[in-house]
Design a protein around this motif. Structure first.
Motif, PDB file in Angstrom:
ATOM      1  N   PRO A 352       0.849  -1.174  -0.033  1.00  0.00           N
ATOM      2  CA  PRO A 352       0.096  -0.111   0.015  1.00  0.00           C
ATOM      3  C   PRO A 352       0.890   1.306  -0.078  1.00  0.00           C
ATOM      4  O   PRO A 352       2.189   1.268   0.520  1.00  0.00           O
ATOM      5  CB  PRO A 352      -0.783   0.018   1.310  1.00  0.00           C
ATOM      6  CG  PRO A 352      -0.073  -0.936   2.077  1.00  0.00           C
ATOM      7  CD  PRO A 352       0.598  -2.055   1.205  1.00  0.00           C
ATOM      8  N   SER A 353       0.443   2.504  -0.457  1.00  0.00           N
ATOM      9  CA  SER A 353       1.055   3.541  -0.782  1.00  0.00           C
ATOM     10  C   SER A 353       0.851   4.356   0.612  1.00  0.00           C
ATOM     11  O   SER A 353      -0.056   4.206   1.506  1.00  0.00           O
ATOM     12  CB  SER A 353       0.438   4.578  -1.629  1.00  0.00           C
ATOM     13  OG  SER A 353      -1.046   4.720  -1.386  1.00  0.00           O
ATOM     14  N   LEU A 354       1.935   5.339   0.763  1.00  0.00           N
ATOM     15  CA  LEU A 354       1.980   5.752   2.265  1.00  0.00           C
ATOM     16  C   LEU A 354       1.036   7.232   1.846  1.00  0.00           C
ATOM     17  O   LEU A 354       0.411   7.570   3.028  1.00  0.00           O
ATOM     18  CB  LEU A 354       3.396   6.395   2.458  1.00  0.00           C
ATOM     19  CG  LEU A 354       4.021   4.961   3.439  1.00  0.00           C
ATOM     20  CD1 LEU A 354       5.405   5.401   3.605  1.00  0.00           C
ATOM     21  CD2 LEU A 354       3.353   4.860   4.542  1.00  0.00           C
ATOM     22  N   SER A 355       1.538   7.907   0.738  1.00  0.00           N
ATOM     23  CA  SER A 355       0.631   9.256   0.591  1.00  0.00           C
ATOM     24  C   SER A 355       0.901  10.221   1.655  1.00  0.00           C
ATOM     25  O   SER A 355      -0.136  10.634   2.181  1.00  0.00           O
ATOM     26  CB  SER A 355      -0.620   9.098   0.220  1.00  0.00           C
ATOM     27  OG  SER A 355      -0.912   8.045  -0.760  1.00  0.00           O
ATOM     28  N   THR A 372       9.711  12.492   9.229  1.00  0.00           N
ATOM     29  CA  THR A 372       8.972  12.368   7.806  1.00  0.00           C
ATOM     30  C   THR A 372       7.646  12.241   7.790  1.00  0.00           C
ATOM     31  O   THR A 372       7.050  12.927   6.942  1.00  0.00           O
ATOM     32  CB  THR A 372       9.840  10.947   7.430  1.00  0.00           C
ATOM     33  OG1 THR A 372      10.994  10.822   7.666  1.00  0.00           O
ATOM     34  CG2 THR A 372       9.468  10.850   5.750  1.00  0.00           C
ATOM     35  N   PHE A 373       6.957  11.679   8.571  1.00  0.00           N
ATOM     36  CA  PHE A 373       5.693  11.515   8.384  1.00  0.00           C
ATOM     37  C   PHE A 373       4.846  11.657   9.611  1.00  0.00           C
ATOM     38  O   PHE A 373       5.325  11.721  10.667  1.00  0.00           O
ATOM     39  CB  PHE A 373       5.472  10.008   8.253  1.00  0.00           C
ATOM     40  CG  PHE A 373       6.021   9.562   6.690  1.00  0.00           C
ATOM     41  CD1 PHE A 373       5.278   9.605   5.590  1.00  0.00           C
ATOM     42  CD2 PHE A 373       7.150   8.701   6.611  1.00  0.00           C
ATOM     43  CE1 PHE A 373       5.902   9.284   4.500  1.00  0.00           C
ATOM     44  CE2 PHE A 373       7.894   8.462   5.513  1.00  0.00           C
ATOM     45  CZ  PHE A 373       7.070   8.684   4.362  1.00  0.00           C
ATOM     46  N   PRO A 374       3.359  12.001   9.175  1.00  0.00           N
ATOM     47  CA  PRO A 374       2.527  12.242  10.467  1.00  0.00           C
ATOM     48  C   PRO A 374       1.942  10.851  10.926  1.00  0.00           C
ATOM     49  O   PRO A 374       2.433   9.984  10.649  1.00  0.00           O
ATOM     50  CB  PRO A 374       1.372  13.016   9.774  1.00  0.00           C
ATOM     51  CG  PRO A 374       1.512  12.475   8.260  1.00  0.00           C
ATOM     52  CD  PRO A 374       2.797  12.420   8.111  1.00  0.00           C
ATOM     53  N   ALA A 375       1.339  10.960  11.764  1.00  0.00           N
ATOM     54  CA  ALA A 375       0.650   9.680  12.554  1.00  0.00           C
ATOM     55  C   ALA A 375      -0.132   9.060  11.442  1.00  0.00           C
ATOM     56  O   ALA A 375      -0.603   9.524  10.543  1.00  0.00           O
ATOM     57  CB  ALA A 375      -0.362   9.915  13.832  1.00  0.00           C
ATOM     58  N   ILE A 383      -6.808   4.719   5.972  1.00  0.00           N
ATOM     59  CA  ILE A 383      -6.570   3.372   6.220  1.00  0.00           C
ATOM     60  C   ILE A 383      -7.723   2.744   5.693  1.00  0.00           C
ATOM     61  O   ILE A 383      -7.531   1.549   5.142  1.00  0.00           O
ATOM     62  CB  ILE A 383      -6.225   3.128   7.612  1.00  0.00           C
ATOM     63  CG1 ILE A 383      -4.865   3.853   8.001  1.00  0.00           C
ATOM     64  CG2 ILE A 383      -6.485   1.603   8.127  1.00  0.00           C
ATOM     65  CD1 ILE A 383      -4.381   3.510   9.195  1.00  0.00           C
ATOM     66  N   GLY A 384      -8.955   3.227   5.924  1.00  0.00           N
ATOM     67  CA  GLY A 384     -10.197   2.435   5.699  1.00  0.00           C
ATOM     68  C   GLY A 384     -10.342   2.232   4.265  1.00  0.00           C
ATOM     69  O   GLY A 384     -10.839   1.197   3.765  1.00  0.00           O
ATOM     70  N   TYR A 385      -9.826   3.248   3.409  1.00  0.00           N
ATOM     71  CA  TYR A 385      -9.842   2.874   1.904  1.00  0.00           C
ATOM     72  C   TYR A 385      -8.918   2.030   1.486  1.00  0.00           C
ATOM     73  O   TYR A 385      -9.275   1.190   0.766  1.00  0.00           O
ATOM     74  CB  TYR A 385      -9.335   4.442   1.325  1.00  0.00           C
ATOM     75  CG  TYR A 385      -9.601   4.133  -0.281  1.00  0.00           C
ATOM     76  CD1 TYR A 385     -10.843   4.325  -0.837  1.00  0.00           C
ATOM     77  CD2 TYR A 385      -8.371   3.843  -0.865  1.00  0.00           C
ATOM     78  CE1 TYR A 385     -10.722   4.221  -2.269  1.00  0.00           C
ATOM     79  CE2 TYR A 385      -8.459   3.710  -2.364  1.00  0.00           C
ATOM     80  CZ  TYR A 385      -9.474   3.812  -2.990  1.00  0.00           C
ATOM     81  OH  TYR A 385      -9.648   3.858  -4.406  1.00  0.00           O
ATOM     82  N   LEU A 402       1.768   0.019   7.107  1.00  0.00           N
ATOM     83  CA  LEU A 402       2.140   1.257   7.014  1.00  0.00           C
ATOM     84  C   LEU A 402       3.231   1.510   8.068  1.00  0.00           C
ATOM     85  O   LEU A 402       4.049   2.490   7.891  1.00  0.00           O
ATOM     86  CB  LEU A 402       0.856   2.146   7.032  1.00  0.00           C
ATOM     87  CG  LEU A 402      -0.156   2.098   5.947  1.00  0.00           C
ATOM     88  CD1 LEU A 402      -1.347   2.875   6.256  1.00  0.00           C
ATOM     89  CD2 LEU A 402       0.613   2.220   4.463  1.00  0.00           C
ATOM     90  N   ALA A 403       2.953   0.878   9.154  1.00  0.00           N
ATOM     91  CA  ALA A 403       3.628   1.129  10.429  1.00  0.00           C
ATOM     92  C   ALA A 403       5.286   1.055   9.901  1.00  0.00           C
ATOM     93  O   ALA A 403       6.196   1.718  10.266  1.00  0.00           O
ATOM     94  CB  ALA A 403       3.430   0.679  11.688  1.00  0.00           C
ATOM     95  N   LYS A 404       5.387  -0.370   9.253  1.00  0.00           N
ATOM     96  CA  LYS A 404       6.672  -0.754   9.224  1.00  0.00           C
ATOM     97  C   LYS A 404       7.387   0.180   7.975  1.00  0.00           C
ATOM     98  O   LYS A 404       8.645   0.327   7.965  1.00  0.00           O
ATOM     99  CB  LYS A 404       6.608  -2.272   8.509  1.00  0.00           C
ATOM    100  CG  LYS A 404       6.199  -3.246   9.387  1.00  0.00           C
ATOM    101  CD  LYS A 404       6.020  -4.659   8.871  1.00  0.00           C
ATOM    102  CE  LYS A 404       5.537  -5.527  10.016  1.00  0.00           C
ATOM    103  NZ  LYS A 404       5.256  -6.871   9.559  1.00  0.00           N
ATOM    104  N   LEU A 405       6.546   0.647   7.084  1.00  0.00           N
ATOM    105  CA  LEU A 405       7.109   1.341   5.851  1.00  0.00           C
ATOM    106  C   LEU A 405       7.487   2.791   6.523  1.00  0.00           C
ATOM    107  O   LEU A 405       8.558   3.121   6.166  1.00  0.00           O
ATOM    108  CB  LEU A 405       6.176   1.673   4.837  1.00  0.00           C
ATOM    109  CG  LEU A 405       5.528   0.412   3.908  1.00  0.00           C
ATOM    110  CD1 LEU A 405       4.453   0.798   2.982  1.00  0.00           C
ATOM    111  CD2 LEU A 405       6.688  -0.315   3.275  1.00  0.00           C
ATOM    112  N   ILE A 406       6.811   3.244   7.603  1.00  0.00           N
ATOM    113  CA  ILE A 406       7.135   4.549   7.963  1.00  0.00           C
ATOM    114  C   ILE A 406       8.256   4.416   8.811  1.00  0.00           C
ATOM    115  O   ILE A 406       9.373   5.074   8.867  1.00  0.00           O
ATOM    116  CB  ILE A 406       5.967   5.086   9.057  1.00  0.00           C
ATOM    117  CG1 ILE A 406       4.829   5.627   8.062  1.00  0.00           C
ATOM    118  CG2 ILE A 406       6.579   6.172   9.534  1.00  0.00           C
ATOM    119  CD1 ILE A 406       3.636   6.087   8.687  1.00  0.00           C
TER     120      ILE A 406
END
Length: 483
Positions: A352-355, A372-375, A383-385, A402-406
């Motif tokens: 999934p993309s981080l956007s 780098t990233f917000p919450a 996340i629901g999408y 997403l947590a791993k990618l961040i």
């Protein structure tokens, strides 16, 4: 344990730039002929959007895939009676306008027009009827880059809150490349009365036998991803063949080879065919974990022995051990199946993309968490999408990815800037320094031969029971439609 091998593709949505180079390379090689003008075995969709064909994800309309019915699986819209009644008419199949009427331009008129007072033009004509078209009403990427359009994005069934695309500061966009998923439980195979579609035992590729196909089009109706097409000229079904003439010689697929963003990974997965049916009976929000459980560790010697008994060669076992796909799908759990709730168990996966978005403090713009990233809940793509698209609605699975990618980006950014590396960031996401190094290499500097590990094969050396006749798993055998 029934251990089999499958060639699999993973897409990193964070890197797709929507250039369509993959689609063009596929089109030029495989569907450049009469009757296949509207076919795009590989296409890239803008999400949110309706996709190609329009609204293919809405199974209330098209009724594709499988549903769990107690302790059994059944095709959503077909049974013995339904098959007989629909033999000459497919009520749930997309119409041509759901794809688009293929067209071309009369370029010859630019050169051959008679002398006149006006500049000659290349008028539009239908590639099916040959007649001139008053206007073009659609195309394979008609809603490209229109993720804020109320005409297209608002019709995306994955949006639970359409207000998201109505405000500039909450609008988001990503690209979704799609091919045939070459599923482990393909609805197209189970639905074919002629048994023309089969799943190859040696590599899992789903193919259509053109000599057997009668053009009933049950396969098109049953496929929830609408990746089986009808050739109006030949009267046969056609679909993505995973570039098997290339992969059989160890070359990667044309779409992966031409990918500008290097978002695609191709490799081998080992799986237990005996677990497929029970895994697919799980509730929607448990399907991702059940899906992962079917995939086996290629380093386990007992699994390797079972694979050898099924005719899997040492070359394929070695490829499975080195497979980038295994690392992304199973080992690190970063790649997710597209709409697992369709219960075909697709063998194409998506990271999934981080956007990300920038946070704002007063009159300045500063980077947020970990520099780098917000919450997670503030990422631009909700996340629901993503959960609706890739996890059967399971937000926790997507949040974990997403947590791993961040964490990976935050950690590697610190290292690259010679800042103190905080390993706690990685540990909090379930990673360590070695894992970060491997993933960083796969995502960034890894070469072609690291992203695509495809063992060549000699079909004449395959054990007969691993070839065409072995495509029917337990589920398909029960329907009587497995080969």
């Amino acid at each position: 344990m029934d251990v089999r091998a499958q060639l699999v593709m993973v897409f990193n949505l964070d890197k797709c730039i929507g250039c369509h180079a993959c689609s063009i390379s596929c089109k030029n090689i495989w569907t450049d002929r009469k009757g296949a003008e509207y076919m795009w075995w590989n296409n890239v969709e803008t999400k949110p959007g309706v996709g190609y064909p329009k609204k293919w994800e809405d199974q209330k309309v098209f009724k594709g895939g499988w549903v769990a019915d107690g302790k059994n699986l059944r095709l959503r819209a077909m049974g013995k009676g339904g098959t007989l009644l629909s033999m000459f008419f497919q009520p749930n199949m997309p119409k041509l306008e759901d794809y688009y009427e293929p067209f071309d331009f009369d370029y010859g008129n630019l050169y051959g027009a008679k002398e006149g007072n006006d500049q000659p033009v290349a008028e539009v004509f239908s590639q099916i009827s040959g007649e001139k078209m008053a206007e073009i009403k659609g195309g394979p990427n008609w809603d490209d880059d229109l993720s804020g359009s109320p005409l297209y994005a608002a019709e995306d069934i994955n949006l639970d809150d359409r207000k998201i695309i109505e405000e500039y500061d909450t609008m988001f966009m990503q690209y979704l490349p799609r091919i045939c998923n070459h599923c482990l439980n393909p609805a197209c195979v189970a639905s074919c009365p002629s048994r023309a579609i089969y799943k190859r035992g040696e590599d899992g590729v789903v193919l259509v036998d053109q000599n057997v196909c009668k053009g009933w089009r049950f396969c098109t109706s049953a496929c929830p991803y609408k990746k089986v097409y009808f050739n109006w000229n030949s009267g046969k079904a056609e679909k993505c063949i995973f570039c098997f003439p290339r992969t059989e010689t160890g070359q990667c697929n044309a779409c992966a080879h031409s990918c500008v963003g290097r978002i695609r990974y191709v490799g081998v997965l080992l799986y237990d065919a005996e677990q497929v049916e029970q895994a697919l009976l799980k509730p929607d929000d448990q399907l991702v974990e059940a899906h992962r459980a079917v995939i086996l560790d290629p380093r386990d010697e007992s699994i390797r022995d079972a694979a050898r008994k099924n005719g899997v060669s040492e070359q394929w076992l070695e490829a499975a051990e080195k497979s980038p796909v295994y690392a992304l799908v199973k080992e690190f759990g970063l790649a997710l199946p597209l709409h697992p709730e369709f219960r075909t168990m697709p063998m194409a996966y998506y990271i999934p993309s981080l956007s990300p978005v920038l946070s704002t403090l007063g009159d300045t713009h500063e980077l947020a968490e970990h520099g780098t990233f917000p919450a997670l809940e503030k990422l631009r793509a909700p996340i629901g999408y993503l959960a609706s698209l890739l996890a059967g609605g399971n937000r926790e699975v997507v949040a974990s990815v997403l947590a791993k990618l961040i964490a990976l980006r935050g950690y590697m950014r610190g290292r690259n800037l010679n800042e103190p590396a905080d390993e706690a960031i990685l540990k909090g996401a379930g990673l360590d320094e070695a894992a970060a190094g491997r993933l960083y290499r796969l995502f960034t500097i890894g070469g072609h031969d690291e992203r695509n590990i495809i063992p060549p094969q000699q079909r004449e050396e395959q054990d007969p029971h691993t070839r065409k006749g072995a495509s029917g798993f337990g589920i398909l055998k029960k329907t009587g439609r497995g080969r």
